[in-house]
Design an enzyme around this catalytic site. Structure first.
Site, PDB file in Angstrom:
ATOM      1  CG  HIS A 112      -1.735   1.200   1.418  1.00  0.00           C
ATOM      2  ND1 HIS A 112      -3.064   1.258   1.070  1.00  0.00           N
ATOM      3  CD2 HIS A 112      -1.424   2.434   1.907  1.00  0.00           C
ATOM      4  CE1 HIS A 112      -3.536   2.464   1.336  1.00  0.00           C
ATOM      5  NE2 HIS A 112      -2.559   3.208   1.848  1.00  0.00           N
ATOM      6  CD  GLU A 113       1.902   3.523   3.789  1.00  0.00           C
ATOM      7  OE1 GLU A 113       2.291   4.652   3.441  1.00  0.00           O
ATOM      8  OE2 GLU A 113       0.770   3.318   4.290  1.00  0.00           O
ATOM      9  CG  HIS A 120      -6.052   6.362   0.778  1.00  0.00           C
ATOM     10  ND1 HIS A 120      -6.046   7.086   1.942  1.00  0.00           N
ATOM     11  CD2 HIS A 120      -4.955   5.570   0.817  1.00  0.00           C
ATOM     12  CE1 HIS A 120      -4.990   6.737   2.658  1.00  0.00           C
ATOM     13  NE2 HIS A 120      -4.304   5.820   1.995  1.00  0.00           N
ATOM     14  CG  HIS A 171       0.294   6.439  -0.382  1.00  0.00           C
ATOM     15  ND1 HIS A 171      -0.860   6.907  -0.968  1.00  0.00           N
ATOM     16  CD2 HIS A 171      -0.089   5.827   0.777  1.00  0.00           C
ATOM     17  CE1 HIS A 171      -1.902   6.600  -0.185  1.00  0.00           C
ATOM     18  NE2 HIS A 171      -1.457   5.936   0.871  1.00  0.00           N
TER      19      HIS A 171
HETATM   20 ZN   LIG Z   1      -2.472   5.126   2.293  1.00  0.00          ZN
END
Ligand SMILES: [Zn+2]
Ligand SMILES: *[C@@H]1O[C@H](CO)[C@@H](O)[C@H](O)[C@H]1NC(C)=O
Ligand SMILES: *[C@@H]1O[C@H](CO)[C@@H](O)[C@H](O)[C@H]1NC(C)=O
Ligand SMILES: *[C@@H]1O[C@H](CO)[C@@H](O)[C@H](O)[C@H]1NC(C)=O
Ligand SMILES: *[C@@H]1O[C@H](CO)[C@@H](O)[C@H](O)[C@H]1NC(C)=O
Ligand SMILES: [Zn+2]
Length: 298
Positions: free
Chosen positions: A253-254, A263, A257
């Protein structure tokens, strides 16, 4: 017939047990009581209830107040701005848009999550979210991106120094590599890297303090910043038990980014903001793949 009745009774009993379990979960989570979630269920506009300040801080923190002037005087009044922020929150999470603090909303707020705001700029929200039917990926305002595909990464000395932890991060990089043009390689010792992974406790100098176990797990900065921070106080694991957080799932997930994704509203997407303890989400969903490929066409 009697058989059918007893079946119904069993179903009813199971349902009651389940129901009472979920009721107790609304007040306590992971041994950490969320004070601000006590006594606020079913609170709605016009009321003044202790704890609403914390709800407002939560909604501000994750981008649900479009205008900072509306929160200059933080108090426990349930006003129009709080109602609008709650509606925006419920809309993002596909909850029933009631504008009140119902139990589904409270339960959702208690799930551990990424510290990156869900919405970054209300005025540009509709332009920055993608409009393809069924795809819910998003980019931050301005769509920052990398202008090269060969990126190096490094671990700060505070990263748990075990091969399995570093392998979990390496696996997460591989997952993004195979759906994009990116190449990731670990920087040589002492060499500056594009992406830098670190573990921190509490305030750590970037204005986004960590908050102890549960709640916020990690946060990362959009391109070309490259910093990826993890809360060292979480109970991390490479093989999570039901009360532990999975390294690889959160790293995946990170990294999204770090590459420029915000998101997603798709609960199946890795870029969805929340992840329950014990959950494993180590595979990119179609929504994530379409999101990265739209930002960096193949
Ligand atoms: Zn996030
Ligand atoms: C975004 O779109 C929704 C519906 O499509 C609309 O109701 C809302 O006013 C729009 N918001 C902005 C800030 O343009
Ligand atoms: C929000 O978006 C608008 C329109 O794109 C832009 O003019 C404004 O500067 C942005 N604000 C922030 C804080 O990024
Ligand atoms: C990527 O960068 C590394 C280290 O800087 C270098 O060794 C490698 O040759 C580069 N790969 C490409 C395809 O440019
Ligand atoms: C971390 O999780 C493990 C496995 O469930 C558990 O045994 C341990 O007590 C937890 N540690 C903390 C500090 O909560
Ligand atoms: Zn940080």
């Amino acid at each position: 017939m009697p058989c059918k009745v007893s079946h119904l009774l069993v179903v009813f009993l199971l349902f009651s047990i389940q129901f009472s379990i979920s009721q107790s979960i609304t007040l306590k989570f992971d041994g950490q009581p969320f004070k601000f979630f006590q006594n606020i269920e079913q609170v709605h506009k016009g009321q003044t209830v202790a704890g609403l300040i914390e709800v407002k801080k939560f909604l501000i923190r994750f981008g649900y107040y479009p205008n900072p002037d509306h929160v200059n005087h933080l108090n426990n009044n349930f006003d129009d701005h709080l109602e609008s922020a709650l509606k925006a929150y419920q809309n993002f999470y596909h909850l029933k848009v009631t504008g009140s603090l119902d139990s589904d909303t409270i339960k959702r707020m208690m799930i551990p999550r990424c510290g990156v705001p869900d919405l970054t700029n209300f005025t540009s929200l509709n332009q920055s979210r993608n409009s393809n039917i069924g795809l819910l990926y998003a980019y931050p305002n301005g769509k920052p991106k990398w202008h090269k595909f060969n990126l190096s990464y490094s671990f700060l000395p505070n990263v748990p120094n075990t091969p399995d932890v570093k392998a979990a991060f390496a696996e997460a990089f591989v997952s993004w590599k195979i759906v994009s043009q990116f190449n990731f390689h670990r920087a040589a010792a002492g060499e500056a890297a594009n992406l830098v992974i670190g573990f921190y406790t509490g305030a750590h100098g970037d204005g986004f303090p960590f908050d102890g176990p549960g709640k916020i797990l990690a946060h990362s900065f959009y391109p070309p910043d490259g910093r990826s921070h993890y809360d060292a106080t979480e109970n991390w694991s490479t093989h999570p038990a039901k009360d532990q957080m999975d390294y690889e799932s959160v790293a995946l997930h990170e990294i999204g980014h770090l590459l420029g994704l915000a998101h997603s509203q798709d609960p199946n997407a890795v870029m969805y903001p929340t992840i329950a303890p014990g959950a494993i989400k180590r595979d990119l969903a179609l929504d994530d793949v379409k999101g990265i490929q739209a930002l960096y066409p193949l």
